[in-house]
Write a protein that holds these residues in place. Structure first.
Motif, PDB file in Angstrom:
ATOM      1  N   PRO A 180       0.723 -46.308 -20.253  1.00 15.32           N
ATOM      2  CA  PRO A 180       1.328 -46.741 -18.986  1.00 15.32           C
ATOM      3  C   PRO A 180       2.782 -46.300 -18.836  1.00 15.32           C
ATOM      4  O   PRO A 180       3.203 -45.893 -17.751  1.00 15.32           O
ATOM      5  N   ASP A 181       3.556 -46.375 -19.924  1.00 17.04           N
ATOM      6  CA  ASP A 181       4.929 -45.889 -19.885  1.00 17.04           C
ATOM      7  C   ASP A 181       4.971 -44.408 -19.532  1.00 17.04           C
ATOM      8  O   ASP A 181       5.835 -43.949 -18.771  1.00 17.04           O
ATOM      9  N   ASN A 182       4.054 -43.642 -20.108  1.00 20.44           N
ATOM     10  CA  ASN A 182       4.035 -42.204 -19.844  1.00 20.44           C
ATOM     11  C   ASN A 182       3.660 -41.897 -18.404  1.00 20.44           C
ATOM     12  O   ASN A 182       4.204 -40.963 -17.792  1.00 20.44           O
ATOM     13  N   PHE A 183       2.738 -42.655 -17.826  1.00 17.96           N
ATOM     14  CA  PHE A 183       2.434 -42.494 -16.408  1.00 17.96           C
ATOM     15  C   PHE A 183       3.663 -42.786 -15.558  1.00 17.96           C
ATOM     16  O   PHE A 183       3.966 -42.069 -14.593  1.00 17.96           O
ATOM     17  N   PHE A 184       4.347 -43.862 -15.892  1.00 21.89           N
ATOM     18  CA  PHE A 184       5.552 -44.238 -15.156  1.00 21.89           C
ATOM     19  C   PHE A 184       6.594 -43.133 -15.265  1.00 21.89           C
ATOM     20  O   PHE A 184       7.278 -42.795 -14.280  1.00 21.89           O
ATOM     21  N   ALA A 185       6.732 -42.563 -16.461  1.00 21.18           N
ATOM     22  CA  ALA A 185       7.688 -41.479 -16.657  1.00 21.18           C
ATOM     23  C   ALA A 185       7.319 -40.266 -15.810  1.00 21.18           C
ATOM     24  O   ALA A 185       8.182 -39.645 -15.180  1.00 21.18           O
ATOM     25  N   ALA A 186       6.039 -39.909 -15.783  1.00 21.79           N
ATOM     26  CA  ALA A 186       5.603 -38.754 -15.004  1.00 21.79           C
ATOM     27  C   ALA A 186       5.897 -38.952 -13.519  1.00 21.79           C
ATOM     28  O   ALA A 186       6.378 -38.044 -12.838  1.00 21.79           O
ATOM     29  N   ALA A 187       5.597 -40.151 -13.009  1.00 20.86           N
ATOM     30  CA  ALA A 187       5.873 -40.440 -11.598  1.00 20.86           C
ATOM     31  C   ALA A 187       7.373 -40.420 -11.321  1.00 20.86           C
ATOM     32  O   ALA A 187       7.829 -39.906 -10.284  1.00 20.86           O
ATOM     33  N   SER A 188       8.161 -40.958 -12.237  1.00 20.29           N
ATOM     34  CA  SER A 188       9.611 -41.024 -12.049  1.00 20.29           C
ATOM     35  C   SER A 188      10.252 -39.644 -12.124  1.00 20.29           C
ATOM     36  O   SER A 188      11.256 -39.379 -11.448  1.00 20.29           O
ATOM     37  N   LEU A 189       9.687 -38.758 -12.936  1.00 21.91           N
ATOM     38  CA  LEU A 189      10.219 -37.405 -13.035  1.00 21.91           C
ATOM     39  C   LEU A 189      10.025 -36.631 -11.736  1.00 21.91           C
ATOM     40  O   LEU A 189      10.822 -35.752 -11.408  1.00 21.91           O
ATOM     41  N   ALA A 190       8.970 -36.960 -10.986  1.00 19.13           N
ATOM     42  CA  ALA A 190       8.813 -36.361  -9.657  1.00 19.13           C
ATOM     43  C   ALA A 190       9.955 -36.814  -8.742  1.00 19.13           C
ATOM     44  O   ALA A 190      10.480 -36.028  -7.942  1.00 19.13           O
ATOM     45  N   HIS A 191      10.337 -38.083  -8.851  1.00 25.87           N
ATOM     46  CA  HIS A 191      11.482 -38.583  -8.084  1.00 25.87           C
ATOM     47  C   HIS A 191      12.759 -37.857  -8.503  1.00 25.87           C
ATOM     48  O   HIS A 191      13.585 -37.487  -7.653  1.00 25.87           O
ATOM     49  N   LEU A 192      12.928 -37.685  -9.812  1.00 21.92           N
ATOM     50  CA  LEU A 192      14.127 -37.018 -10.316  1.00 21.92           C
ATOM     51  C   LEU A 192      14.193 -35.584  -9.790  1.00 21.92           C
ATOM     52  O   LEU A 192      15.261 -35.106  -9.392  1.00 21.92           O
ATOM     53  N   HIS A 193      13.050 -34.909  -9.769  1.00 22.12           N
ATOM     54  CA  HIS A 193      13.009 -33.533  -9.248  1.00 22.12           C
ATOM     55  C   HIS A 193      13.484 -33.484  -7.804  1.00 22.12           C
ATOM     56  O   HIS A 193      14.269 -32.603  -7.423  1.00 22.12           O
ATOM     57  N   GLU A 194      13.017 -34.412  -6.987  1.00 25.06           N
ATOM     58  CA  GLU A 194      13.423 -34.427  -5.579  1.00 25.06           C
ATOM     59  C   GLU A 194      14.924 -34.686  -5.439  1.00 25.06           C
ATOM     60  O   GLU A 194      15.612 -34.023  -4.658  1.00 25.06           O
ATOM     61  N   LEU A 195      15.429 -35.664  -6.184  1.00 28.38           N
ATOM     62  CA  LEU A 195      16.858 -35.964  -6.115  1.00 28.38           C
ATOM     63  C   LEU A 195      17.695 -34.769  -6.565  1.00 28.38           C
ATOM     64  O   LEU A 195      18.693 -34.417  -5.924  1.00 28.38           O
ATOM     65  N   ALA A 196      17.283 -34.144  -7.665  1.00 32.22           N
ATOM     66  CA  ALA A 196      18.054 -33.034  -8.219  1.00 32.22           C
ATOM     67  C   ALA A 196      18.048 -31.824  -7.291  1.00 32.22           C
ATOM     68  O   ALA A 196      19.067 -31.142  -7.130  1.00 32.22           O
ATOM     69  N   SER A 197      16.908 -31.548  -6.664  1.00 27.84           N
ATOM     70  CA  SER A 197      16.795 -30.348  -5.848  1.00 27.84           C
ATOM     71  C   SER A 197      17.357 -30.531  -4.441  1.00 27.84           C
ATOM     72  O   SER A 197      17.911 -29.583  -3.874  1.00 27.84           O
ATOM     73  N   THR A 198      17.234 -31.732  -3.864  1.00 27.79           N
ATOM     74  CA  THR A 198      17.635 -31.916  -2.470  1.00 27.79           C
ATOM     75  C   THR A 198      18.999 -32.573  -2.300  1.00 27.79           C
ATOM     76  O   THR A 198      19.692 -32.291  -1.325  1.00 27.79           O
ATOM     77  N   ILE A 199      19.392 -33.443  -3.218  1.00 29.30           N
ATOM     78  CA  ILE A 199      20.657 -34.157  -3.079  1.00 29.30           C
ATOM     79  C   ILE A 199      21.750 -33.539  -3.938  1.00 29.30           C
ATOM     80  O   ILE A 199      22.861 -33.272  -3.473  1.00 29.30           O
ATOM     81  N   TRP A 200      21.436 -33.305  -5.204  1.00 31.99           N
ATOM     82  CA  TRP A 200      22.461 -32.849  -6.131  1.00 31.99           C
ATOM     83  C   TRP A 200      22.526 -31.332  -6.276  1.00 31.99           C
ATOM     84  O   TRP A 200      23.455 -30.812  -6.901  1.00 31.99           O
ATOM     85  N   GLN A 201      21.535 -30.639  -5.730  1.00 32.09           N
ATOM     86  CA  GLN A 201      21.509 -29.168  -5.821  1.00 32.09           C
ATOM     87  C   GLN A 201      21.609 -28.709  -7.278  1.00 32.09           C
ATOM     88  O   GLN A 201      22.303 -27.749  -7.597  1.00 32.09           O
TER      89      GLN A 201
END
Length: 311
Positions: A180-201
């Motif tokens: 379950p932790d690993n699923f949560f991590a995978a889902a959260s990494l998708a969020h991190l990708h969006e933040l890094a690519s669209t907000i933080w460049q």
């Protein structure tokens, strides 16, 4: 759900201390989970958002997230903070973990799900408030996300899964990879990708996040799914890289039953495997922590120390 707030004396820095429900301290997991529905409701339905009718609520959520991100960056093994620790941060002193320890484990250490709750809260702040003042490039949130990614990478095993010594229930794991932790991590990494690519460049951070997410998902599909003699192919609760599987679930989140809640996009898990897993963990035959009484049935927890009672 009610917010319990204690406002910082340093109003200019807009740091906020939010009690974890009825607990005296601010807990990384519990406080983020407490704030999450308020931000989520704004993004889902701005007209009916509870935050919209609470004066200053946006400022409180942003200030609490900022405080937790900075405290985590100082000491990622500490996730429980008193008001005095927050004051230490505001006055540029180095905060330390409180002397009293959570009694079920007797130690305070890094638990994978704790900072993931904060990363999810940050992403929802971005969706609800695209112009949020706390999400600027190279700011505390950007640095928190980069720090968290490095920590997760350090805990990645050869099979692609992330290892942890502690469950979300504060109990030690039987097998080091908690699915379950690993699923949560995978889902959260998708969020991190969006933040890094669209907000933080930050293309480097965005690329590393997707690479790590794919490694986790590959490891989950190969090692995290096993054939149960009664229920068929199901998700394990904990695994090893050599094929050992613990058939179980715990009432604490992240859990196997809560996978659709953790994966909000419903894209990362196999729905048929999940349904079989759900049948398994909601039965005595498949889950040693499933209890049935005169009036109710449900999943318990080793952390609850309640014997054969549901939680």
């Amino acid at each position: 759900m009610a917010l319990s707030l204690a406002f910082s004396n340093d109003a200019a820095k807009k740091r906020y201390f939010v009690h974890a429900s009825d607990l005296a301290d601010m807990w990384l997991r519990d406080t983020c989970a407490l704030l999450h529905p308020y931000v989520l409701s704004i993004w889902s339905d701005n007209q009916a958002a509870p935050v919209a009718i609470i004066p200053g609520a946006r400022r409180v959520v942003e200030g609490a997230a900022l405080t937790m991100a900075e405290l985590f960056s100082v000491n990622p093994n500490c996730s429980i903070w008193s008001e005095s620790l927050v004051e230490a941060l505001l006055h540029k002193k180095t905060p330390v973990c409180p002397a009293r320890l959570w009694p079920s484990s007797g130690v305070i250490g890094f638990e994978l799900d704790e900072p993931l709750y904060l990363l999810r809260l940050i992403w929802h702040l971005h969706k609800a408030f695209p112009t949020s003042r706390i999400l600027y490039s190279n700011g505390p949130m950007h640095k928190f996300a980069a720090h968290l990614l490095r920590l997760i990478q350090q805990k990645k095993e050869i099979c692609g899964l992330i290892s942890t010594k502690d469950r979300p229930s504060d109990d030690p794991t039987v097998y080091p990879m908690h699915i379950p932790d690993n699923f949560f991590a995978a889902a959260s990494l998708a969020h991190l990708h969006e933040l890094a690519s669209t907000i933080w460049q930050d293309e480097y951070l965005a690329t590393r996040a997707l690479e790590l997410q794919q490694a986790i998902l590959n490891g989950t599909n190969v090692y995290g799914v096993q054939h149960h003699p009664k229920f068929g192919r199901v998700y394990c609760y904990e695994v090893t890289c050599d094929g050992k599987c613990l058939y179980r679930d715990d009432a604490n989140l992240p859990s196997l039953v809560s996978i659709p809640y953790l994966d909000e996009g419903k894209k990362l898990f196999d729905k048929n495997i999940y349904l079989r897993t759900r049948r398994m963990v909601l039965s005595k035959e498949g889950n040693g922590l499933f209890f049935t009484g005169k009036y109710a049935s449900g999943v318990g927890s080793e952390s609850a120390r309640t014997g054969t009672k549901i939680w």
